[in-house]
Scaffold this motif. Structure first.
Motif, mmCIF file in Angstrom:
data_model
loop_
_atom_site.group_PDB
_atom_site.id
_atom_site.type_symbol
_atom_site.label_atom_id
_atom_site.label_comp_id
_atom_site.label_asym_id
_atom_site.label_seq_id
_atom_site.Cartn_x
_atom_site.Cartn_y
_atom_site.Cartn_z
ATOM 1 N N ALA A 74 0.915 -1.514 -0.180
ATOM 2 C CA ALA A 74 -0.119 -0.358 -0.286
ATOM 3 C C ALA A 74 0.765 1.178 -0.078
ATOM 4 O O ALA A 74 -0.055 2.618 -0.577
ATOM 5 N N THR A 75 2.096 1.148 0.662
ATOM 6 C CA THR A 75 2.769 2.739 0.487
ATOM 7 C C THR A 75 3.441 2.261 -0.151
ATOM 8 O O THR A 75 3.309 3.651 -0.984
ATOM 9 N N TRP A 76 3.877 1.356 -1.512
ATOM 10 C CA TRP A 76 4.518 2.130 -2.433
ATOM 11 C C TRP A 76 3.902 2.604 -3.302
ATOM 12 O O TRP A 76 3.963 3.135 -4.378
ATOM 13 N N GLY A 77 2.551 1.837 -3.712
ATOM 14 C CA GLY A 77 1.449 2.053 -4.568
ATOM 15 C C GLY A 77 1.521 3.590 -4.688
ATOM 16 O O GLY A 77 1.064 3.415 -5.432
ATOM 17 N N VAL A 84 1.919 8.819 -10.831
ATOM 18 C CA VAL A 84 0.723 8.941 -11.576
ATOM 19 C C VAL A 84 -0.366 10.082 -11.810
ATOM 20 O O VAL A 84 -0.490 10.566 -12.956
ATOM 21 N N ARG A 85 -0.515 10.827 -10.267
ATOM 22 C CA ARG A 85 -1.993 11.635 -10.415
ATOM 23 C C ARG A 85 -0.223 13.360 -10.957
ATOM 24 O O ARG A 85 -0.912 14.389 -11.288
ATOM 25 N N THR A 95 -5.704 8.714 -11.850
ATOM 26 C CA THR A 95 -5.680 8.268 -10.004
ATOM 27 C C THR A 95 -6.189 7.403 -9.363
ATOM 28 O O THR A 95 -5.906 6.774 -8.071
ATOM 29 N N TYR A 96 -7.713 7.675 -10.176
ATOM 30 C CA TYR A 96 -8.298 6.979 -9.150
ATOM 31 C C TYR A 96 -8.656 5.285 -9.351
ATOM 32 O O TYR A 96 -8.228 4.807 -8.648
ATOM 33 N N ALA A 97 -8.147 4.562 -10.228
ATOM 34 C CA ALA A 97 -8.164 3.641 -11.113
ATOM 35 C C ALA A 97 -6.590 3.143 -9.972
ATOM 36 O O ALA A 97 -7.031 2.162 -9.443
ATOM 37 N N SER A 98 -6.116 3.713 -9.690
ATOM 38 C CA SER A 98 -4.647 3.161 -9.259
ATOM 39 C C SER A 98 -4.816 2.846 -7.471
ATOM 40 O O SER A 98 -4.221 2.046 -6.669
ATOM 41 N N LEU A 99 -5.639 3.837 -7.122
ATOM 42 C CA LEU A 99 -5.884 3.924 -5.368
ATOM 43 C C LEU A 99 -6.761 3.099 -5.056
ATOM 44 O O LEU A 99 -6.717 1.807 -4.305
ATOM 45 N N LEU A 101 -7.563 -0.480 -7.388
ATOM 46 C CA LEU A 101 -6.722 -0.813 -7.850
ATOM 47 C C LEU A 101 -5.491 -1.813 -6.372
ATOM 48 O O LEU A 101 -5.567 -2.868 -5.872
ATOM 49 N N LEU A 102 -5.160 -0.749 -5.628
ATOM 50 C CA LEU A 102 -4.386 -0.709 -4.927
ATOM 51 C C LEU A 102 -4.849 -1.382 -3.368
ATOM 52 O O LEU A 102 -3.990 -2.145 -2.623
ATOM 53 N N GLY A 103 -6.107 -0.530 -3.009
ATOM 54 C CA GLY A 103 -6.956 -1.189 -2.199
ATOM 55 C C GLY A 103 -7.160 -2.157 -2.338
ATOM 56 O O GLY A 103 -6.821 -3.595 -1.169
ATOM 57 N N THR A 104 -7.892 -2.606 -3.292
ATOM 58 C CA THR A 104 -8.069 -4.274 -3.487
ATOM 59 C C THR A 104 -6.588 -4.794 -3.250
ATOM 60 O O THR A 104 -7.753 -6.284 -3.008
ATOM 61 N N GLY A 105 -5.629 -4.868 -3.892
ATOM 62 C CA GLY A 105 -4.960 -5.887 -4.665
ATOM 63 C C GLY A 105 -4.492 -5.788 -2.944
ATOM 64 O O GLY A 105 -3.938 -7.191 -2.760
ATOM 65 N N THR A 106 -4.392 -5.272 -2.675
ATOM 66 C CA THR A 106 -3.500 -5.374 -0.848
ATOM 67 C C THR A 106 -4.051 -6.248 -0.110
ATOM 68 O O THR A 106 -3.675 -7.413 -0.012
ATOM 69 N N VAL A 107 -6.053 -5.776 -0.003
ATOM 70 C CA VAL A 107 -6.442 -6.934 0.509
ATOM 71 C C VAL A 107 -6.450 -8.327 0.008
ATOM 72 O O VAL A 107 -6.031 -9.513 0.218
#
Length: 141
Positions: A74-77, A84-85, A95-99, A101-107
């Motif tokens: 999460a911190t790296w992403g 990206v922003r 940026t929103y897509a990155s965030l 995907l970052l949240g779902t990927g971490t979980v």
């Protein structure tokens, strides 16, 4: 980009959490849990359960270490999302897509060692249940 730029020191720290993620995950996956090489797909439930019973403490420590390490995703992403922003103009859809995907990927990625930890939680359960949990973790992997 609106708002002040991100502190370069904080950005550097966030970027370095990527290698920390890889190292902690690999330490948990290989030397602590001995999950590499993976068990043979044809292994019986009793064989898989024996792998867990023989190394309960190290598997539990390995899973905890892997879950801690995955939190650094999460911190790296987050640093990547900042970059990206900075490249986007107008509505920051990437940026929103990155965030998201970052949240779902971490979980998602943290569920892999969580399932292995669950398999090691009660070693007295049916061997086929432990095998199923191990298979689930490898399918997620």
């Amino acid at each position: 980009m609106s708002g002040p730029p991100m502190d370069p020191g904080a950005q550097r720290l966030m970027v370095w959490t990527g290698p920390v993620l890889v190292v902690t995950f690999l330490i948990g996956l290989v030397p602590l849990s001995h999950f590499i090489p993976a068990p043979q797909p044809a292994a019986s439930g009793e064989e898989i359960a024996a792998l867990f019973r023989d190394d309960l403490t190290s598997i539990r420590i390995a899973c905890a270490l892997m879950m801690i390490g995955i939190s650094f995703f999460a911190t790296w992403g987050g640093a990547v999302a900042v970059w990206v922003r900075q490249m986007e103009s107008g509505f920051p859809v990437l940026t929103y897509a990155s965030l998201i995907l970052l949240g779902t990927g971490t979980v998602y990625f943290s569920s892999i060692p969580l399932v292995w930890a669950l398999a090691s939680f009660r070693p007295e359960i049916a061997p086929d249940t432990i095998r199923m949990l191990n298979d689930l973790a490898w399918f997620l992997f």
